[in-house]
Design a protein around this motif. Structure first.
Motif, PDB file in Angstrom:
ATOM      1  N   UNK A  91       8.943  -5.206   2.102  1.00 55.12           N
ATOM      2  CA  UNK A  91       9.214  -4.686   0.769  1.00 55.12           C
ATOM      3  C   UNK A  91       8.953  -3.187   0.781  1.00 55.12           C
ATOM      4  N   UNK A  92       9.871  -2.412   0.239  1.00 57.32           N
ATOM      5  CA  UNK A  92       9.669  -0.980   0.105  1.00 57.32           C
ATOM      6  C   UNK A  92      10.129  -0.523  -1.265  1.00 57.32           C
ATOM      7  N   UNK A 105       6.143   8.287  -5.008  1.00 57.77           N
ATOM      8  CA  UNK A 105       5.387   7.294  -4.233  1.00 57.77           C
ATOM      9  C   UNK A 105       6.346   6.372  -3.495  1.00 57.77           C
ATOM     10  N   UNK A 106       6.000   6.058  -2.271  1.00 55.40           N
ATOM     11  CA  UNK A 106       6.715   5.013  -1.541  1.00 55.40           C
ATOM     12  C   UNK A 106       5.671   3.979  -1.139  1.00 55.40           C
ATOM     13  N   UNK A 107       5.811   2.776  -1.667  1.00 55.77           N
ATOM     14  CA  UNK A 107       4.845   1.699  -1.455  1.00 55.77           C
ATOM     15  C   UNK A 107       5.500   0.613  -0.626  1.00 55.77           C
ATOM     16  N   UNK A 167       5.307  -3.830 -10.388  1.00 55.17           N
ATOM     17  CA  UNK A 167       6.553  -4.302  -9.787  1.00 55.17           C
ATOM     18  C   UNK A 167       6.321  -4.835  -8.375  1.00 55.17           C
ATOM     19  N   UNK A 168       5.508  -4.126  -7.592  1.00 52.82           N
ATOM     20  CA  UNK A 168       5.205  -4.609  -6.239  1.00 52.82           C
ATOM     21  C   UNK A 168       4.546  -5.984  -6.293  1.00 52.82           C
ATOM     22  N   UNK A 186       0.846  -1.177   0.000  1.00 50.15           N
ATOM     23  CA  UNK A 186       0.000   0.000   0.000  1.00 50.15           C
ATOM     24  C   UNK A 186       0.886   1.232   0.000  1.00 50.15           C
ATOM     25  N   UNK A 187       0.404   2.344  -0.598  1.00 51.39           N
ATOM     26  CA  UNK A 187       1.224   3.561  -0.623  1.00 51.39           C
ATOM     27  C   UNK A 187       1.310   4.196   0.756  1.00 51.39           C
ATOM     28  N   UNK A 188       2.511   4.314   1.273  1.00 52.83           N
ATOM     29  CA  UNK A 188       2.737   4.975   2.551  1.00 52.83           C
ATOM     30  C   UNK A 188       2.902   6.477   2.335  1.00 52.83           C
TER      31      UNK A 188
END
Length: 241
Positions: free
Chosen positions: A232-233, A25-27, A217-218, A12-14
């Motif tokens: 995962x980040x 974006x950091x997911x 990609x995630x 989920x997007x943090x």
């Protein structure tokens, strides 16, 4: 892409910010055992700074006390107009002030930090973190941070270089955490950056088609991580659609 993934939290997007014509974006998804990846994004209306931290094998209680202090010092310097190198040195000093008096094995006391400063179409970067991948259709360039880890005595005089790269219209930047790069597939093989290369240089990407690359990609890395131990980040910097 196919395989049997371990049971991990869905990504989920943090963080989701906009800087000019770029989306940041950091997911993140949490692992079953480890959560070592952290991120913050700050903006002053012109510049946007991204700070990535990996606490590696550090005890969770120590990391929980350390990480907010690192971000607090870096944000204060950023808000007063400090450049990226000043912010890096501020974080490094804060880390040593917290960890210097603690009796800990070296493997449990160091922190990897990657700092990026976006100003217009230019990005300055410094630190010791997983590589930056600059991607354009059919091409992937691996870029290495130039800096040192934090929390280890004697590294203050080690050379630290701030580098710059320029974002072009079709450029996308990605930074994958160690939990993604060191994940293993069903055959026990480390995934590394193979899935990212497969998308940008293989047949999985269809030119001209609008796709949410971050989401793809995630999902691929989740699917191919059969252990699901580490978090995962994924940091992505892409043109605003």
């Amino acid at each position: 892409m196919s395989g049997q993934a371990a049971s991990v939290q869905q990504p989920h997007p943090v963080v989701q910010e906009r800087s000019g014509r770029w989306s940041i974006r950091y997911t993140q998804s949490l692992g079953r055992q480890l959560h070592t990846d952290h991120s913050r994004v700050w903006s002053d209306g012109q510049r946007t700074m991204v700070a990535l931290i990996d606490t590696n094998s550090m005890a969770a209680d120590i990391a929980a006390d350390l990480v907010p202090a690192l971000y607090e010092h870096m944000e204060l310097d950023f808000r007063r107009g400090a450049d990226l190198l000043e912010c890096f040195r501020s974080g490094r000093a804060a880390g040593w002030s917290k960890l210097g008096s603690l009796e800990m094995p070296p493997a449990e006391r160091f922190v990897n930090a990657g700092l990026l400063l976006l100003d217009g179409d230019d990005i300055d970067y410094v630190g010791a973190y997983a590589p930056i991948y600059r991607c354009t259709p059919g091409s992937v360039e691996r870029i290495v941070f130039e800096g040192t880890v934090w929390g280890i005595e004697g590294l203050d005089d080690y050379p630290v270089d701030v580098r710059r790269l320029r974002l072009e219209e079709e450029t996308r930047l990605y930074v994958l955490s160690d939990g993604m790069l060191e994940s293993k597939n069903a055959a026990g093989k480390i995934n590394g950056d193979s899935l990212l290369f497969a998308y940008w240089t293989g047949g999985d990407r269809r030119p001209g088609e609008e796709q949410d690359v971050t989401r793809i990609l995630c999902a691929w890395y989740q699917e191919q991580d059969t252990e699901g131990i580490d978090s995962h980040g994924l940091l992505s910097i892409e043109p605003v659609k």
